[in-house]
Write an enzyme that holds these catalytic residues in place. Sequence first.
Site, short mmCIF file in Angstrom:
data_model
loop_
_atom_site.label_atom_id
_atom_site.label_comp_id
_atom_site.label_asym_id
_atom_site.label_seq_id
_atom_site.Cartn_x
_atom_site.Cartn_y
_atom_site.Cartn_z
N TYR A 25 -48.14 20.25 -16.65
CA TYR A 25 -48.26 21.34 -15.66
C TYR A 25 -46.94 21.50 -14.91
CZ TYR A 25 -48.84 23.26 -11.03
OH TYR A 25 -48.63 23.95 -9.87
N LYS B 19 -43.81 24.69 -14.77
CA LYS B 19 -43.18 25.37 -13.62
C LYS B 19 -41.66 25.35 -13.77
CE LYS B 19 -46.81 26.60 -11.35
NZ LYS B 19 -47.21 28.01 -11.41
N SER C 196 -43.32 25.81 -7.76
CA SER C 196 -43.93 24.73 -6.99
C SER C 196 -42.89 23.69 -6.60
CB SER C 196 -45.00 24.08 -7.86
OG SER C 196 -45.42 22.85 -7.33
C1 UD1 Z 1 -50.81 18.58 -6.51
C2 UD1 Z 1 -50.02 18.49 -7.77
C3 UD1 Z 1 -48.91 19.49 -7.70
C4 UD1 Z 1 -49.48 20.86 -7.52
C5 UD1 Z 1 -50.34 20.89 -6.27
C6 UD1 Z 1 -51.06 22.20 -6.18
C7 UD1 Z 1 -50.27 16.13 -8.46
C8 UD1 Z 1 -49.56 14.85 -8.71
N1 UD1 Z 1 -49.51 17.14 -7.97
O1 UD1 Z 1 -49.95 18.21 -5.43
O2 UD1 Z 1 -48.15 19.44 -8.86
O3 UD1 Z 1 -48.44 21.80 -7.40
O4 UD1 Z 1 -51.32 19.86 -6.33
O5 UD1 Z 1 -51.69 22.32 -4.96
O6 UD1 Z 1 -51.45 16.24 -8.67
N2 UD1 Z 1 -55.27 12.85 -1.84
C9 UD1 Z 1 -56.17 11.87 -1.44
N3 UD1 Z 1 -57.47 11.98 -1.82
C10 UD1 Z 1 -57.92 13.03 -2.59
C11 UD1 Z 1 -56.99 14.02 -3.00
C12 UD1 Z 1 -55.67 13.89 -2.61
O7 UD1 Z 1 -55.81 10.91 -0.75
O8 UD1 Z 1 -59.13 13.07 -2.93
C13 UD1 Z 1 -53.87 12.73 -1.42
C14 UD1 Z 1 -52.89 12.66 -2.60
O9 UD1 Z 1 -52.75 11.34 -3.02
C15 UD1 Z 1 -51.64 13.26 -1.95
C16 UD1 Z 1 -52.18 14.27 -0.93
O10 UD1 Z 1 -53.54 13.90 -0.72
O11 UD1 Z 1 -50.95 12.27 -1.26
C17 UD1 Z 1 -52.14 15.69 -1.44
O12 UD1 Z 1 -52.76 15.71 -2.73
P1 UD1 Z 1 -53.08 17.08 -3.49
O13 UD1 Z 1 -53.77 18.01 -2.58
O14 UD1 Z 1 -53.73 16.74 -4.77
O15 UD1 Z 1 -51.65 17.72 -3.73
P2 UD1 Z 1 -50.36 17.09 -4.44
O16 UD1 Z 1 -50.66 15.86 -5.17
O17 UD1 Z 1 -49.29 17.03 -3.40
#
Ligand code: UD1
Length: 342
Positions: A152, A156, A127
Amino acid sequence: MAKKILVTGGTGYIGSHTVVELQSKGYEVVIVDDLSNSGIEVLDSITKITGIKPGFEKFNLADAEKTNDFFNKNQDIKAIIHFAASKAVGESVDIPLHYYRNNLVSVMNILDAQIKYNIPNLVFSSSCTVYGQPDVLPVTENTPRQDAESPYGNTKRVNEDIMSDTIKVNPQLNGIALRYFNPIGAHKSALIGELPLGVPQNLVPFITQSAARVRGELKVFGDDYDTPDGSAIRDYINVVDLAKAHVIAIDRLLRGKNKKNYEIFNLGTGNGYSVLQIVKGFEKATGVELDYKIVGRRAGDIEKIWADTTFANEELGWKAEIGLEETLLTAWNWEKNIREIK
Ligand code: UD1
């Protein structure tokens, strides 16, 4: 004779899409999955898409005895793609031992079996989380890894090390670690896709469930980042494009085309999109208006990351092909299909 590939975690999100792509390229697939985060019905969905039912065994690869028995009976396996792992970042903070045991011991058991039964090839699902918040963007495979934000993420990083250290002293082994950016979307048939347990933590599954009125409004975590619109930036990659890269990695290993025994590739699109761009893109692609509000930042989130995909483009001849809006539409079609929304 079709070459037999073991796909661990093959009923999961990325695993199931990869099984479809492997089968469509003529590989025979056997899946090992403990179904802790997926359902057995995924096998029927795969069969509907490809016309071929994959082999299946239900057990957890952290169980050394079961793993050894499985490989003993399946010594004709030519390569392994190892997806099976626990993947909820927040949960990993609460139950670290479960994460370390499940995610690290399974890799060790697989490598043991590879050595014992002479199965040289392993593709590992890593990842972009291993980069943390990089100083320079986009990130190449040589961008230094950083301390993980969660157990987690640490699994990785340590898994990569377990693999490379083991390969170093067992030159008959070959491994490829694929560092995924943010996989989203679903197969165009809408028969397989992402199905998180409980409230989705990841952005796109939350969006589709919110649009389907299964969840309330989307919370956008933070609009005060140093980005053009203030929301955080990620590199969102279509899961089918991602799955295809696994088939290319397997071909590369089976044909002996790998340049080193242990190789690493970033798998992303090379483009960063902000959370608000994803929201707008979803609305444009689907015509569904999202209910959302801006809230504070989520603990542990990084500001921005996207991939430099030059190495994968040049060495694997692979490139993400499906655009963002088309990808978001596939995610929505999948959600509609499982919720029986017309
Ligand atoms: C997350 C994990 C990462 C993992 C990946 C798997 C964390 C910190 N990281 O990545 O280790 O490999 O998932 O797919 O959790 N967001 C919102 N509202 C929401 C959900 C997300 O605004 O309800 C935003 C988050 O703040 C982020 C972006 O969307 O900026 C992507 O979030 P997400 O899909 O959870 O992925 P990651 O955080 O990048």
